[in-house]
Write an enzyme that holds these catalytic residues in place. Sequence first.
Site, short mmCIF file in Angstrom:
data_model
loop_
_atom_site.label_atom_id
_atom_site.label_comp_id
_atom_site.label_asym_id
_atom_site.label_seq_id
_atom_site.Cartn_x
_atom_site.Cartn_y
_atom_site.Cartn_z
N VAL A 14 29.28 30.71 57.24
CA VAL A 14 28.50 30.42 57.53
C VAL A 14 27.19 29.82 56.62
CG1 VAL A 14 26.51 29.84 59.58
CG2 VAL A 14 28.86 30.57 59.51
N LYS A 105 24.44 34.54 69.01
CA LYS A 105 23.86 34.01 70.24
C LYS A 105 23.62 35.51 71.37
CE LYS A 105 27.37 33.08 68.53
NZ LYS A 105 27.99 31.89 67.62
N VAL A 132 24.24 28.46 70.02
CA VAL A 132 25.50 27.06 70.99
C VAL A 132 26.29 26.13 70.39
CG1 VAL A 132 25.20 26.46 72.95
CG2 VAL A 132 23.43 28.02 72.39
N ILE A 136 27.54 21.09 67.38
CA ILE A 136 26.73 20.19 68.45
C ILE A 136 25.09 20.89 68.36
CG2 ILE A 136 27.06 19.21 70.64
CD1 ILE A 136 30.34 20.13 70.43
N GLY A 187 44.70 32.39 62.53
CA GLY A 187 42.58 32.23 62.33
C GLY A 187 41.65 31.98 62.83
N LYS A 205 26.02 32.18 75.04
CA LYS A 205 25.57 30.89 75.25
C LYS A 205 25.46 30.21 76.30
CE LYS A 205 28.95 30.48 71.01
NZ LYS A 205 30.76 30.36 71.10
#
Length: 436
Positions: A14, A105, A132, A136, A187, A205
């Site tokens: 990320v 989270k 979360v 989105i 993966g 979440k």
Amino acid sequence: MKSIKVGLLGIGTVGAGTFNVLKRNQEEISRRAGRGIEIVMVADLDVARAKELVGAQCEVVNDGNLVVNNPDIDIVIELIGGYGIAKDLVLKAIANGKHVVTANKALLAIHGDEIFKAAQAKGVMVAYEAAVAGGIPIIKALREGLTANRIEWIAGIINGTTNFILSEMRDKGLDFDTVLKEAQRLGYAEADPTFDIEGVDAAHKATLMAAIAFGIPVQFGKAHVEGITKLEAVDIRYAEQLGYRIKLLGIAKRTPHGIELRVHPTLIPAKRLIANVEGAMNAVLVQGDAVGATLYYGKGAGAEPTASAVIADLVDITRLADAQPAHRVPHLAFQPHSMTDTPILPISEVTTSYYLRMHVADKLGVLANVTSILAESTISIDAMLQKEPALGETQTDIIMLTHQTQEKNVEAAIKKIEALPTVLGKVTKIRLEHLS
Ligand code: HSE
């Protein structure tokens, strides 16, 4: 105006995605934010790899303390994960007056109250859109877009690993263990998939969504958490024959007695849009009293989808950095002094519908015995399926769907049903939500 300076803790998947998207879209992003957003320092244990990823334009160190103590840095992005060093560095960053963006989270679901309190006291923002459902913008939707509403319930497919596994089990008729191995090979599941398959990640979440939907503290410890490891392929098949799909749902629901906060495999009608969310995708359905149902769908993980959420937080913070703390969006959507202590209900007090599967001897009166136990327990039957025994077999499966009842009623009835001599083995119970 000079650009806002960002320090990044952890440049894994990320982190690298965030760095790349920020660079690729820098012009568009600064047109939106009103000024540039620049990652000036990265901390990662693998310094050589980090240097390769960021090039010469940004300093790389192997100690996160150098980032959180750097006076030039305005915002710290925490992408380390877990609640050890990550918690320590987030609290230090806050103490040093830095805003924080995190995708963590687990950290917020367990230590959120402490972290938000510290941020409140210091007048800094802690943003967590990426925590979360990945890309989105569900935190934005709940905290801001739906702010007029009394939120009634939320039901989300908020773990891609388990949704991928359930989709494969249904499509290919395979059992859990086989699909898990395949998911690991591809993966989609981590080498240690425990948090995903046991429902813990989804519960982190759901806990955060419950807090911002209802204005209650973050209380992961009170969530009911069940994963998909015990789910059998046969139940996915029977559910399908009855017009349902089984999904791992994170549910947060307001009731007159308290709040239900639970994660478990759930039958949902196959005709609902959310029932058709397949593979590693995420979706969250929110019921508000004014807007009705709204559905949010997208990628819940991955480098750039998660980076999309991280950068949205960076832009929000950049826009609001000079605003009075009281004029910013509260961390948990509600003003801190307006939070309530509405109780979270134990699972025995939860009210929902049920799928019950029992293996029985194909004898006269079996069904009558089972239905009279249910009737005595005031549990009403909604639908039923009885398989014709295979040739030469004297045992069969009975599947019943119930109308809504309290979990403790069902548990008591199951005990009595299991004590019948004609019922062989344990009764399988899966909760069912109509989401209507
Ligand atoms: N492991 C998560 C999932 C993604 O499978 O959805 C990060 O929360």
